[in-house]
Design a protein around this motif. Structure first.
Motif, PDB file in Angstrom:
ATOM      1  N   SER A 696       0.834  -1.208   0.000  1.00  0.00           N
ATOM      2  CA  SER A 696       0.000   0.000   0.000  1.00  0.00           C
ATOM      3  C   SER A 696       0.867   1.256   0.000  1.00  0.00           C
ATOM      4  O   SER A 696       0.560   2.243  -0.687  1.00  0.00           O
ATOM      5  CB  SER A 696      -0.924   0.013   1.224  1.00  0.00           C
ATOM      6  N   ASP A 697       1.931   1.205   0.787  1.00  0.00           N
ATOM      7  CA  ASP A 697       2.851   2.353   0.819  1.00  0.00           C
ATOM      8  C   ASP A 697       3.572   2.519  -0.525  1.00  0.00           C
ATOM      9  O   ASP A 697       3.802   3.643  -0.973  1.00  0.00           O
ATOM     10  CB  ASP A 697       3.875   2.181   1.944  1.00  0.00           C
ATOM     11  N   ALA A 698       3.938   1.392  -1.150  1.00  0.00           N
ATOM     12  CA  ALA A 698       4.610   1.460  -2.456  1.00  0.00           C
ATOM     13  C   ALA A 698       3.677   2.057  -3.509  1.00  0.00           C
ATOM     14  O   ALA A 698       4.117   2.832  -4.376  1.00  0.00           O
ATOM     15  CB  ALA A 698       5.063   0.068  -2.883  1.00  0.00           C
ATOM     16  N   LEU A 699       2.393   1.705  -3.427  1.00  0.00           N
ATOM     17  CA  LEU A 699       1.412   2.294  -4.346  1.00  0.00           C
ATOM     18  C   LEU A 699       1.366   3.814  -4.168  1.00  0.00           C
ATOM     19  O   LEU A 699       1.365   4.574  -5.145  1.00  0.00           O
ATOM     20  CB  LEU A 699       0.032   1.695  -4.075  1.00  0.00           C
ATOM     21  N   ARG A 700       1.365   4.254  -2.914  1.00  0.00           N
ATOM     22  CA  ARG A 700       1.301   5.688  -2.607  1.00  0.00           C
ATOM     23  C   ARG A 700       2.591   6.419  -2.982  1.00  0.00           C
ATOM     24  O   ARG A 700       2.541   7.511  -3.565  1.00  0.00           O
ATOM     25  CB  ARG A 700       1.029   5.862  -1.111  1.00  0.00           C
ATOM     26  N   ASP A 701       3.735   5.806  -2.674  1.00  0.00           N
ATOM     27  CA  ASP A 701       5.016   6.524  -2.792  1.00  0.00           C
ATOM     28  C   ASP A 701       5.708   6.351  -4.138  1.00  0.00           C
ATOM     29  O   ASP A 701       6.454   7.247  -4.564  1.00  0.00           O
ATOM     30  CB  ASP A 701       5.973   6.066  -1.681  1.00  0.00           C
ATOM     31  N   VAL A 709      -0.544  11.542  -9.317  1.00  0.00           N
ATOM     32  CA  VAL A 709      -1.554  11.376  -8.261  1.00  0.00           C
ATOM     33  C   VAL A 709      -0.857  11.323  -6.913  1.00  0.00           C
ATOM     34  O   VAL A 709       0.142  10.620  -6.745  1.00  0.00           O
ATOM     35  CB  VAL A 709      -2.380  10.086  -8.466  1.00  0.00           C
ATOM     36  N   ARG A 710      -1.399  12.051  -5.966  1.00  0.00           N
ATOM     37  CA  ARG A 710      -0.861  12.028  -4.605  1.00  0.00           C
ATOM     38  C   ARG A 710      -1.932  11.537  -3.646  1.00  0.00           C
ATOM     39  O   ARG A 710      -3.041  12.069  -3.607  1.00  0.00           O
ATOM     40  CB  ARG A 710      -0.394  13.420  -4.181  1.00  0.00           C
ATOM     41  N   LEU A 729       5.418  16.045  -8.485  1.00  0.00           N
ATOM     42  CA  LEU A 729       5.411  14.888  -7.580  1.00  0.00           C
ATOM     43  C   LEU A 729       6.743  14.142  -7.614  1.00  0.00           C
ATOM     44  O   LEU A 729       7.227  13.683  -6.566  1.00  0.00           O
ATOM     45  CB  LEU A 729       4.271  13.939  -7.947  1.00  0.00           C
ATOM     46  N   LEU A 730       7.314  14.008  -8.792  1.00  0.00           N
ATOM     47  CA  LEU A 730       8.592  13.300  -8.886  1.00  0.00           C
ATOM     48  C   LEU A 730       9.691  14.073  -8.168  1.00  0.00           C
ATOM     49  O   LEU A 730      10.559  13.475  -7.519  1.00  0.00           O
ATOM     50  CB  LEU A 730       8.964  13.079 -10.355  1.00  0.00           C
TER      51      LEU A 730
END
Length: 830
Positions: A696-701, A709-710, A729-730
């Motif tokens: 889940s964190d990898a999807l977000r980060d 998307v943030r 974002l990058l």
């Protein structure tokens, strides 16, 4: 008031005959107490006459009948008048009437003031024809790439134009020129043409070396005569680069080398010596260039580049664009009338403006903008152009201050037919003729850069007012401030010449515009890393606010849930929303966008505090209030041109023309993904499955930022979903990783230092106290039976103080060593 029907009106004659007012009031009270005076009955004339005798209601509480009816009649018809005055009490049908209404005093509306260079003061802006505003702006001389100095003027004027049009609702007619006939253009076009011809001939290496040496001779003379330090430094760099390119080609020629190696050296020298050779070719062959098309191709190319740069900066195109080459007949007619009016004279095929004749006229004034600069020959000659300041040209003038309206063309210059022989327009006359043709005898606004005030704009004013025989060709002169690069004047000699295209490689058009908005349009603007960092932070600050408001507005509520009762916090935030008044005042004050941006920042800060307070207590903020504020800020940014595309709220998302469709299309899916992820995380925490939380964190980060998307996770609250520019974002991700890497390194370094300290401590603990000083033979020569030093290295007995100090160290080591022995016995370490 009269009683019911059939009752007789009281006989007031005896009452009116009483001279004492108090006694008269007593008698009137007795009469009133015996009758049924009821509201709704008409006043009789007798009533009016009786109350006319009273100056005020009686203070005696016993006379309440009189007091009651006095006040009642007074409220209905006005105060009873004194003796000898006209009484307002009239017989009426006893209905109450509306009291007189007076409008509020209000406040004086704020009026737009603009800094007018003609007065060097802020003046109330009053167009000559209602809301219609005629505006002429000096456009570029198109012979090279547009640079940040151009951006300074045209973005600033674009902001002013948008504010006048979209905020103050003026009907602005904006005219701008393109200078495509000019000394700089003529020289550059000839040089490019001649150098291209020279290059196409593919000169042999020996011939090229000979020509470069020939070109160096006048170049070195020019270098020695140059006094400007920056320009001299630039010429020295050119000389050095040419010398470096000559040496390998000379060696190749001397060695009789052929083929690609020599060709390579030739190409390098051609490139390094381009400016030097171009000047030399122009001085020797320039007069042979006669084709007018050569002089039109160069400005046509650079005009196209200029328009593309302006479009990229989101600068609105002018309502009408004029080119000098298209207005030559109008310019000739304009010059002829100035001559006919007695303010111009013909000399050797050229036409000059007679500044002495003009200045001595009672109706005119020369040097309105910068009177102190009149007579500045250096500035005047720069205004005439490099090709127009030869000794013979200067001798044609009656006065050194006179300037060319029309120039007789020399060999190698473009020309057009006219009554004075073939020639070309002067620089100043072009704007007067084109603006006069389109805007008439008097315009509202004339704009240009600060450096154009003298001689260009002062000469424009003089020749135009000589043509129209008036003293009001321009009502308001607006001049944008200079642009510096990190505190220095921009110039190629300093290698800080920044083109608009180069600037847009590092920052967006919005970021450049925000930087300009954060400074006064009439003051010097320093384009530096600090300036742009401030603009970037401001953009990020506003964007985060818009994204947070969008997230709040996306939360589902029923129709009535949109409107919630306001508390003190909402009332306070709404009070801060009154910053609109301060913003309006700032715009009225010479379009002070710097103050506007600060007021907008303050308003957003108050909103952020309000949202944070609501978030802390798990309460929803007022949707309607935040939406109104966000829409207002969006509206203002659109007026300033800082929001380039159609966007209902905040900065647009995605590419051109996609922002509305993108957000409305993808947000429902992202919200579903966010809700699903939140559910999975909840189960993973409950079931203690860390691998799922890591995914889940990898999807977000890692994954979603690549898509722009943030996801923002907040403890105990729904995940906030934001559409943000992918590059932003990058960069955020890289910055976050950099910070985390620094933390990791600091942590490792701290652990290493701790380990080293512990190892050093352990090594020290291992040393028996009797041995700790024995190795220090460079300090001590004798020791006692316990190993304590008694004499220094020279054999001198230690003092009591020294011995006492060493004993303390010995005792401390004794304690440490005992601790070590205890740890070894317990097996605390290996």
């Amino acid at each position: 008031m009269a009683g019911s029907s059939g009752e007789q009106a009281p006989d007031y004659r005896s009452i009116l005959s009483i001279s004492d007012e108090a006694a008269r009031a007593q008698a009137l009270n007795e009469h009133l107490s015996t009758r049924s005076y009821v509201r709704g009955y008409s006043l009789s004339q007798a009533d009016v006459d009786a109350f006319r005798q009273l100056s005020a209601p009686p203070a005696d509480p016993q006379l309440f009948h009189v007091a009651r009816w006095f006040r009642h009649i007074e409220a209905l018809l006005g105060s009873p008048c004194g003796k000898g005055q006209h009484c307002r009490l009239q017989a009426s049908k006893g209905r109450r009437v509306q009291p007189q209404w007076s409008p509020p005093a209000g406040t004086q509306p704020c009026r737009l003031h603009l800094y007018n260079s003609l007065t060097r003061n802020k003046e109330v802006f009053i167009p000559q024809d209602g809301k219609k505003v005629t505006w002429y702006c000096c456009g570029p001389t198109v012979y090279d790439a547009s640079h940040m100095g151009h951006a300074r003027s045209y973005i600033s004027f674009d902001i002013l134009r948008r504010v006048l049009k979209d905020y103050f609702k003026f009907d602005v007619f904006y005219c701008m020129n393109i200078t495509d006939i000019d000394d700089k253009i003529i020289r550059r076009a000839r040089q490019n043409h001649l150098f291209q011809q020279y290059r196409e001939k593919r000169p042999e290496a020996a011939q090229l070396l000979e020509d470069v040496r020939a070109a160096l001779t006048p170049f070195l003379v020019k270098l020695n005569e140059t006094t400007d330090a920056d320009k001299k430094q630039m010429l020295e760099r050119i000389q050095h680069a040419v010398q470096l390119a000559i040496e390998p080609l000379e060696k190749a020629v001397q060695s009789r080398l052929t083929g690609e190696e020599v060709t390579s050296h030739v190409e390098v020298l051609l490139e390094e010596a381009k400016d030097l050779l171009s000047d030399w070719l122009d001085s020797t062959l320039g007069s042979d260039v006669t084709d007018n098309s050569i002089f039109s191709e160069l400005p046509k190319f650079w005009e196209g580049e200029f328009h593309r740069d302006m479009e990229a900066l989101n600068v609105l195109p002018p309502d009408v664009l004029t080119r000098v080459s298209e207005y030559v007949p109008e310019i000739v007619n304009f010059v002829q009338k100035i001559v006919d009016n007695g303010y111009g004279y013909v000399s050797s095929g050229s036409v000059y403006f007679d500044t002495v004749k003009f200045a001595s006229s009672e109706r005119h004034s020369y040097g309105k903008l910068v009177p102190e600069a009149v007579g500045d020959q250096k500035a005047l000659q720069e205004g005439e152009g490099d090709l127009s300041i030869s000794a013979d040209r200067l001798s044609e003038k009656r006065s050194p201050n006179d300037f060319a309206l029309w120039k007789a063309s020399k060999p190698g210059e473009p020309s057009w037919p006219c009554p004075w022989g073939k020639g070309r327009p002067g620089w100043h006359i072009e704007c007067s003729a084109m603006a006069g043709t389109l805007l008439g005898a008097s315009m509202d606004i004339h704009g240009g850069g600060f450096d154009l005030r003298f001689p260009h704009h002062d000469n424009e004013l003089a020749q135009s007012e000589a043509y129209f025989e008036n003293d009001c060709w321009v009502r308001y002169f607006l001049h944008t401030g200079h642009l510096t690069i990190a505190g220095c004047k921009m110039s190629k000699s300093l290698k800080n010449f920044i083109t608009i295209k180069d600037a847009l490689k590092n920052h967006s058009a919005r970021q450049l515009r925000l930087a300009f908005l954060m400074h006064s349009w009439k003051d010097t603007l320093d384009y530096s890393s600090n300036t742009m960092e401030s603009a970037l932070q401001y953009e990020k600050f506003l964007n985060e606010f818009f994204l947070n408001v969008k997230d709040i507005l996306r939360a589902p509520v029923d129709a009535t849930g949109q409107f919630e009762k306001w508390g003190e916090e909402e009332a306070e935030l709404n009070k801060n929303y009154d910053k609109k008044t301060e913003i309006h005042k700032a715009l009225c004050d010479n379009v002070d966008t710097r103050t506007v941006m600060e007021e907008m920042r303050a308003l957003v800060s108050q909103c952020n505090l309000y949202m944070a307070a609501r978030k802390a207590v798990k309460r929803r903020p007022s949707r309607a209030l935040l939406e109104n504020i966000a829409l207002y800020l969006t509206h203002m940014l659109k007026i300033f041109g800082a929001i380039e595309e159609e966007s209902s709220l905040g900065f647009p998302v995605g590419g051109p023309g996609t922002s509305l469709n993108l957000e409305s299309t993808v947000m429902p899916y992202l919200q579903v993904l966010s809700d699903f992820r939140e559910g999975v995380r909840k189960i993973a925490r409950e079931q203690k499955v860390p691998e799922v939380l890591q995914l889940s964190d990898a999807l977000r980060d890692d994954i979603l930022p690549e898509l722009g998307v943030r996801f923002e996770d907040h403890e105990g609250l729904p995940t906030v979903v934001k559409l943000v520019d992918r590059n932003t974002l990058l960069k955020e991700r890289e910055e976050k990783r950099r910070v985390e890497e620094e933390k990791r390194k600091k942590k490792e370094e701290a652990a290493r230092r701790k380990q080293e300290q512990e190892a050093a401590k352990l090594a020290k603990m291992k040393i028996p106290p009797g041995e700790m000083f024995l190795s220090e033979t460079d300090k001590y020569s004798k020791f006692d039976e316990n190993g304590l030093p008694t004499h220094d290295v020279e054999g001198k007995e230690l003092s009591k103080g020294q011995a006492k100090k060493l004993k303390k160290l010995f005792e401390a080591q004794e304690k440490l060593h005992k601790e070590y022995l205890q740890m070894a016995q317990n097996g605390s370490f290996q």
